[in-house]
Design an enzyme around this catalytic site. Structure first.
Site, PDB file in Angstrom:
ATOM      1  N   ASP A   1      15.938  14.349 -41.916  1.00  0.00           N
ATOM      2  CA  ASP A   1      17.333  14.953 -41.886  1.00  0.00           C
ATOM      3  C   ASP A   1      17.184  16.563 -41.865  1.00  0.00           C
ATOM      4  OD1 ASP A   1      17.352  14.464 -44.269  1.00  0.00           O
ATOM      5  OD2 ASP A   1      18.942  13.340 -44.336  1.00  0.00           O
TER       6      ASP A   1
ATOM      7  N   ASP B   1      17.274  13.582 -35.339  1.00  0.00           N
ATOM      8  CA  ASP B   1      16.329  12.300 -34.962  1.00  0.00           C
ATOM      9  C   ASP B   1      17.381  10.570 -34.417  1.00  0.00           C
ATOM     10  OD1 ASP B   1      18.154  12.511 -36.329  1.00  0.00           O
ATOM     11  OD2 ASP B   1      18.212  12.266 -38.396  1.00  0.00           O
TER      12      ASP B   1
ATOM     13  N   CYS C   1      26.543  -1.909 -28.589  1.00  0.00           N
ATOM     14  CA  CYS C   1      27.346  -2.740 -29.009  1.00  0.00           C
ATOM     15  C   CYS C   1      28.949  -3.399 -28.621  1.00  0.00           C
ATOM     16  CB  CYS C   1      28.010  -1.419 -29.948  1.00  0.00           C
ATOM     17  SG  CYS C   1      27.716  -0.219 -31.418  1.00  0.00           S
TER      18      CYS C   1
ATOM     19  N   CYS D   1      32.931  -4.875 -29.596  1.00  0.00           N
ATOM     20  CA  CYS D   1      32.764  -5.032 -30.522  1.00  0.00           C
ATOM     21  C   CYS D   1      33.215  -3.214 -31.335  1.00  0.00           C
ATOM     22  CB  CYS D   1      31.562  -4.731 -31.027  1.00  0.00           C
ATOM     23  SG  CYS D   1      31.749  -4.874 -33.380  1.00  0.00           S
TER      24      CYS D   1
END
Length: 396
Positions: A143, A149, A196, A199
């Site tokens: 990073d 990334d 996801c 959620c």
């Protein structure tokens, strides 16, 4: 290489070499421009959500969107992930004195940049022999460079974007990422068809409300930013929400259902070195460390990123939230003697939160000798807080 398709065999050889170098997950993607994720990142910068990170600029994002800017002739990107999942430290707190703080799990051991450096170099050095290609060119990042990334990991099938903005993988979200851009032509992996869903546990659990919408993080409110990258004062309205976190925060990952079956990673022994001592350090001990003692204690650790003044500032906030009257004396000592105004100001805030007669006396004494206007303002506000009876200890 036993495959009838030479490129397929080459790709598998690369993945096998990555596994032998100790990576938990590996995926391949093309060197095409990351247009959608790059534009989203530029939008976050323009909206001010990355304020406080002066190096995270629109021009940096634009450079990282196109791998050819980073390695001319690039054809593929190898996405590498290391799991830092570890169970035994930091999860159970001792309610007895002395008060302790919390450090984010990734920083319990050796600095991951050092671990990646060893493993990625080992992997790259093996590539000519395992591929039969002597003239491979590569460039790699953790990073510390402009590479996007998480966008790489997503497109390479390593994981999917979570609503907390982390990459979630079938092995859990406790993952550190690296990318190797290469001139090798490899077969790209297919992105995972996972989301996801409905959620929102991470959004609801974030102590400071930093996840302002699904997939959108306001860096300025994130505990990780406030306790690590932030070099100034922590906004007063956010201090009570930080609890006992003194370096980073794991809340959004702690509650993530993906991590219920997270696997212990191949690198956990390095990434969790001395975890029993680093996960829940004694706060007063940290508060009174000299700069040299701080650097020695956290030698080769990511915790050094906070700097000595930043760590003492963070410890003051945690002590103010715990509000243990037994810590008045060391806080008063810091308020009197510390060279850094930012530390003195946060020590004053902590004394105001504790709110005992001794704490108020220490604040009044400090006000008579303090010459820094910012610290005087903190002391005055702390005296007002103290007169109201101090703060309420933070929930664990």
């Amino acid at each position: 290489m036993n495959s009838s398709n030479p490129t397929e065999g080459l790709t598998q050889a690369v993945k096998d070499a990555a596994a032998r170098s100790g990576f938990d997950v590996v995926g391949i993607t093309s060197a095409d421009v990351f247009r959608n994720r790059g534009e989203a990142a530029r939008e976050r910068v323009s909206e001010g959500l990355m304020d406080g990170l002066p190096w995270f600029t629109e021009s940096r994002v634009a450079r990282g969107m196109d791998p050819l800017n980073l390695l001319p002739g690039a054809r593929s990107i190898i996405s590498l992930a290391l799991s830092y999942h570890y169970e035994s430290a930091g999860d159970a707190a001792d309610d007895a004195a002395p008060p302790r703080g919390r450090i984010a799990r990734y920083a319990w051991g050796e600095d991951y940049h050092r671990i990646f450096a060893r493993r990625v170099r080992s992997f790259i050095e093996a590539l000519p022999s395992v591929t039969g290609e002597p003239d491979i060119r590569t460039r790699w990042y953790t990073d510390t460079g402009p590479m996007l990334d998480r966008a790489v990991a997503e497109r390479a099938g390593v994981g999917w974007f979570g609503k907390n903005t982390n990459i979630l993988t079938p092995q859990g979200s406790w993952m550190l990422l690296a990318q190797v851009i290469t001139t090798l032509t490899l077969i790209p992996d297919t992105p995972l068809q996972k989301t996801c869903g409905a959620c929102r546990m991470c959004i609801d659990a974030c102590p400071t409300g930093a996840i302002v919408a699904p997939y959108v993080l306001d860096n300025r409110r994130c505990i990780s930013y406030l306790t690590i990258e932030n070099r100034g004062g922590i906004p007063r309205e956010l201090r009570p929400l930080i609890g006992d976190w003194i370096f980073g925060c794991d809340v959004c990952q702690d509650v993530c259902p993906v991590n219920r079956k997270a696997r212990v990673g191949a690198a956990y022994a390095e990434l969790t070195r001395d975890a029993e001592n680093r996960a829940r350090p004694e706060l007063v001990e940290l508060l009174l460390l000299t700069d040299g003692e701080f650097r020695e204690r956290f030698r080769q650790s990511a915790v050094l990123r906070a700097k000595p003044d930043g760590m003492r500032r963070n410890v003051c906030v945690a002590l103010g939230n715990i509000a243990d009257p037994a810590t008045v004396s060391p806080l008063a000592r810091v308020l009197q003697d510390d060279d850094a105004p930012v530390v003195r100001g946060h020590a004053a805030w902590a004394l105001g939160r504790i709110g005992t007669a001794d704490a108020a006396a220490a604040l009044r004494a400090a006000l008579t000798r303090e010459r820094d206007d910012g610290v005087r303002e903190e002391i005055t506000a702390a005296l007002t807080e103290s007169e109201r009876g101090g703060g309420v200890p933070a929930a664990p």
